[in-house]
Design an enzyme around this catalytic site. Structure first.
Site, PDB file in Angstrom:
ATOM      1  N   ASN A 269       1.017   1.005   9.543  1.00 43.48           N
ATOM      2  CA  ASN A 269       1.179   2.197  10.359  1.00 43.48           C
ATOM      3  C   ASN A 269       1.872   1.891  11.532  1.00 43.48           C
ATOM      4  O   ASN A 269       0.818   1.563  12.468  1.00 43.48           O
ATOM      5  CB  ASN A 269      -0.173   3.034  10.369  1.00 43.48           C
ATOM      6  CG  ASN A 269       0.014   4.386  11.016  1.00 43.48           C
ATOM      7  OD1 ASN A 269       0.898   4.589  11.716  1.00 43.48           O
ATOM      8  ND2 ASN A 269      -1.015   5.074  11.021  1.00 43.48           N
TER       9      ASN A 269
ATOM     10  N   LYS B 286      -0.996  -0.950  12.927  1.00 40.78           N
ATOM     11  CA  LYS B 286      -2.303  -0.970  12.236  1.00 40.78           C
ATOM     12  C   LYS B 286      -1.802  -1.425  11.061  1.00 40.78           C
ATOM     13  O   LYS B 286      -0.716  -1.173  10.357  1.00 40.78           O
ATOM     14  CB  LYS B 286      -2.804   0.480  12.184  1.00 40.78           C
ATOM     15  CG  LYS B 286      -3.337   1.119  13.659  1.00 40.78           C
ATOM     16  CD  LYS B 286      -3.740   2.310  13.415  1.00 40.78           C
ATOM     17  CE  LYS B 286      -4.061   2.878  14.659  1.00 40.78           C
ATOM     18  NZ  LYS B 286      -4.631   4.467  14.775  1.00 40.78           N
TER      19      LYS B 286
ATOM     20  N   ARG C 142       3.403   4.146   6.608  1.00 43.19           N
ATOM     21  CA  ARG C 142       3.235   5.688   6.933  1.00 43.19           C
ATOM     22  C   ARG C 142       4.845   5.933   7.837  1.00 43.19           C
ATOM     23  O   ARG C 142       4.967   5.256   8.692  1.00 43.19           O
ATOM     24  CB  ARG C 142       2.271   5.910   8.049  1.00 43.19           C
ATOM     25  CG  ARG C 142       2.248   7.154   8.597  1.00 43.19           C
ATOM     26  CD  ARG C 142       1.323   7.519   9.516  1.00 43.19           C
ATOM     27  NE  ARG C 142       1.000   8.696  10.258  1.00 43.19           N
ATOM     28  CZ  ARG C 142       1.067   9.100  11.378  1.00 43.19           C
ATOM     29  NH1 ARG C 142       0.784   8.192  12.254  1.00 43.19           N
ATOM     30  NH2 ARG C 142       1.168  10.263  11.760  1.00 43.19           N
TER      31      ARG C 142
ATOM     32  N   HIS D 240       0.662  15.366   9.830  1.00 45.43           N
ATOM     33  CA  HIS D 240      -0.719  14.612   9.289  1.00 45.43           C
ATOM     34  C   HIS D 240      -0.942  14.949   7.867  1.00 45.43           C
ATOM     35  O   HIS D 240      -1.939  15.235   7.562  1.00 45.43           O
ATOM     36  CB  HIS D 240      -1.780  15.568   9.997  1.00 45.43           C
ATOM     37  CG  HIS D 240      -1.734  15.070  11.610  1.00 45.43           C
ATOM     38  ND1 HIS D 240      -1.820  15.872  12.465  1.00 45.43           N
ATOM     39  CD2 HIS D 240      -1.600  13.853  12.245  1.00 45.43           C
ATOM     40  CE1 HIS D 240      -1.977  15.529  13.908  1.00 45.43           C
ATOM     41  NE2 HIS D 240      -1.648  14.166  13.544  1.00 45.43           N
TER      42      HIS D 240
ATOM     43  N   LEU E 173      -8.625  16.736  13.841  1.00 42.70           N
ATOM     44  CA  LEU E 173      -8.705  16.894  15.479  1.00 42.70           C
ATOM     45  C   LEU E 173      -8.815  15.339  15.826  1.00 42.70           C
ATOM     46  O   LEU E 173      -9.629  14.587  15.641  1.00 42.70           O
ATOM     47  CB  LEU E 173      -9.720  17.763  15.820  1.00 42.70           C
ATOM     48  CG  LEU E 173      -9.881  18.938  15.281  1.00 42.70           C
ATOM     49  CD1 LEU E 173     -11.076  19.488  15.735  1.00 42.70           C
ATOM     50  CD2 LEU E 173      -8.443  19.762  15.746  1.00 42.70           C
TER      51      LEU E 173
ATOM     52  N   ARG F 297      -0.257  15.868  24.615  1.00 37.77           N
ATOM     53  CA  ARG F 297       0.978  16.767  24.090  1.00 37.77           C
ATOM     54  C   ARG F 297       0.382  18.364  24.366  1.00 37.77           C
ATOM     55  O   ARG F 297      -0.727  18.682  24.253  1.00 37.77           O
ATOM     56  CB  ARG F 297       1.404  16.352  22.858  1.00 37.77           C
ATOM     57  CG  ARG F 297       2.112  15.335  22.486  1.00 37.77           C
ATOM     58  CD  ARG F 297       2.237  15.171  21.021  1.00 37.77           C
ATOM     59  NE  ARG F 297       1.493  14.137  20.627  1.00 37.77           N
ATOM     60  CZ  ARG F 297       1.244  13.685  19.105  1.00 37.77           C
ATOM     61  NH1 ARG F 297       1.856  14.496  18.198  1.00 37.77           N
ATOM     62  NH2 ARG F 297       0.312  12.805  18.935  1.00 37.77           N
TER      63      ARG F 297
ATOM     64  N   GLU G  14      -6.003   7.884   5.755  1.00 35.65           N
ATOM     65  CA  GLU G  14      -4.598   7.928   5.515  1.00 35.65           C
ATOM     66  C   GLU G  14      -4.158   6.643   4.733  1.00 35.65           C
ATOM     67  O   GLU G  14      -3.242   6.673   3.731  1.00 35.65           O
ATOM     68  CB  GLU G  14      -3.980   8.220   6.779  1.00 35.65           C
ATOM     69  CG  GLU G  14      -4.277   9.573   7.309  1.00 35.65           C
ATOM     70  CD  GLU G  14      -3.608   9.699   8.726  1.00 35.65           C
ATOM     71  OE1 GLU G  14      -2.909  10.342   9.093  1.00 35.65           O
ATOM     72  OE2 GLU G  14      -4.534   8.951   9.520  1.00 35.65           O
TER      73      GLU G  14
END
Length: 394
Positions: free
Chosen positions: A9, A16, A93, A181, A209, A241, A379
């Protein structure tokens, strides 16, 4: 599968990784995980075993510049030192799959070229997602690589949920609400039945979140609406953001402040959200511990936007059976969960304060008409599952 699955990722300043192995029943087991942060400024590497015990650590010092290529080289060397065999497959990802990809895809030169065309749709994520793919493709072209997309889960949305009220030709060109997501939401949907069978079959809103934040309305595990849109800027306020904003504000900034696209990009992506409102931090933990009035204002705004979007998503669903909290803030910030649930009492959800404080899986009262759950997302495991499925179907 004898050889391990490597999951990567790649973020703008981090890489990661996770390593999974499949047992005889094809169940995936985590072997180790880690990351390198600050890869362009002050690289810091840490790896941990499944029990969260550190097994590797290194710092390169201030001003060192590894980049994604150097970070990946170090990870490969570390895995070799740990006796991890060559991976059978690498899962990545990838934030944006555009209109072309509604499921994971094995990467070929043609697929990679298509994914590069989506860089303008996710300029702060897509280029970094693709860098390790290119590096591995150049050095090990025979190694299977699987792209898993954050947008794919939301392709089940009805067309009216995807469109903007612009001339339709722009939608045909790809300007539409994609949502993000998706790997997190897909994982929650895959395990929800273990926690609440009624929620798994019914109408749920999942709150992902974290520093990046969004919500998804799911009907029987399928996405029907989400808060993020064309980019990962839309919807909820996030760490840095802005979330939803009147497009006229952007026109004003260009006309009256003389701001160009890059300066507006900097403002919206890196200087807004919790950081911009509070002037204190983008980190919710810092804000919750702060006595600064602006920190409290930022938290108030964060909760307000969540609650307002829950109303919108419940309307899109035509009802609600469960609220599900996940992500770093969703899983760990009991105060945020409490405030959100208390503000949603009109929907029929009742908070169990003791269960919430203990971060139990179910944090609603036994008599609550709408369930409230806390489910850790994963994930990386979702990507590893996709790798097995794609290779098995090949």
């Amino acid at each position: 599968m004898g050889n391990p699955i490597l999951v990567l990722n790649a973020g703008s300043s981090s890489l990661k990784f996770s390593v999974f192995v499949a047992d005889e029943d094809a169940a995936l087991l985590l072997k180790l995980r880690g990351q390198i942060e600050g890869i362009y400024t002050s690289p810091n590497f840490v790896a941990k075993d499944p029990a969260d015990t550190p097994i590797g650590y290194r710092q390169w010092g201030e001003g060192a510049r590894l980049g994604h290529e150097g970070a990946l080289m170090h990870i490969v060397e570390f895995l070799t030192e740990q006796g991890i065999g060559a991976p059978a497959v690498v899962g990545h990802r990838v934030v944006h799959g555009g209109l072309a990809f509604s499921a994971p895809a094995r990467i070929t030169p043609v697929v990679l070229a298509r994914l590069e065309t989506y860089i303008p749709l996710a300029p702060l994520h897509q280029p970094h997602n693709l860098t390790p793919i290119r590096w591995l493709m150049e050095r090990q072209p025979e190694l299977p690589q699987i792209a898993c997309f954050d947008t794919a889960f939301h392709r089940t949305q009805p067309e009216v949920a995807e469109l903007y009220a612009l001339p339709l030709k722009y939608a045909v060109e790809g300007i539409r609400r994609y949502g993000f997501h998706g790997l997190s939401y897909e994982y929650i949907a895959s395990v929800l039945e273990r926690y609440d069978e009624r929620a798994a079959r019914g109408k749920t809103i999942v709150l992902h979140l974290g520093n990046g934040a969004s919500m998804s309305a799911m009907d029987a595990g399928k996405s029907v609406a989400t808060t993020m849109g064309f980019t990962a800027l839309d919807g909820l306020a996030m760490g840095t953001r802005c979330g939803s904003i009147d497009p006229g504000v952007l026109l004003y900034l260009m006309d009256q402040r003389g701001m160009d696209a890059r300066s507006i990009e900097q403002l919206l992506y890196r200087e807004s959200g919790m950081q911009g409102l509070s002037g204190v931090s983008s980190d919710m933990r810092v804000l919750l511990a702060s006595e600064e009035p602006r920190a409290r204002l930022a938290i108030d705004y964060y909760v307000y936007r969540i609650v307002r979007e829950i109303g919108s998503l419940a309307a899109a669903l035509g009802g609600l059976d469960a609220l599900i909290f996940t992500g770093g803030i969703g899983e760990n910030a009991a105060q945020i969960r409490a405030r959100v649930i208390e503000a949603c009492g009109w929907l029929g959800v009742e908070l169990d304060m003791a269960a919430n404080a203990q971060r139990a899986s179910t944090i609603s009262t036994p008599g609550s008409r709408v369930a409230a759950l806390v489910i850790p997302t994963n994930e990386e495991l979702m990507i590893a599952r996709h790798c097995l499925n794609v290779l098995g179907a090949a």
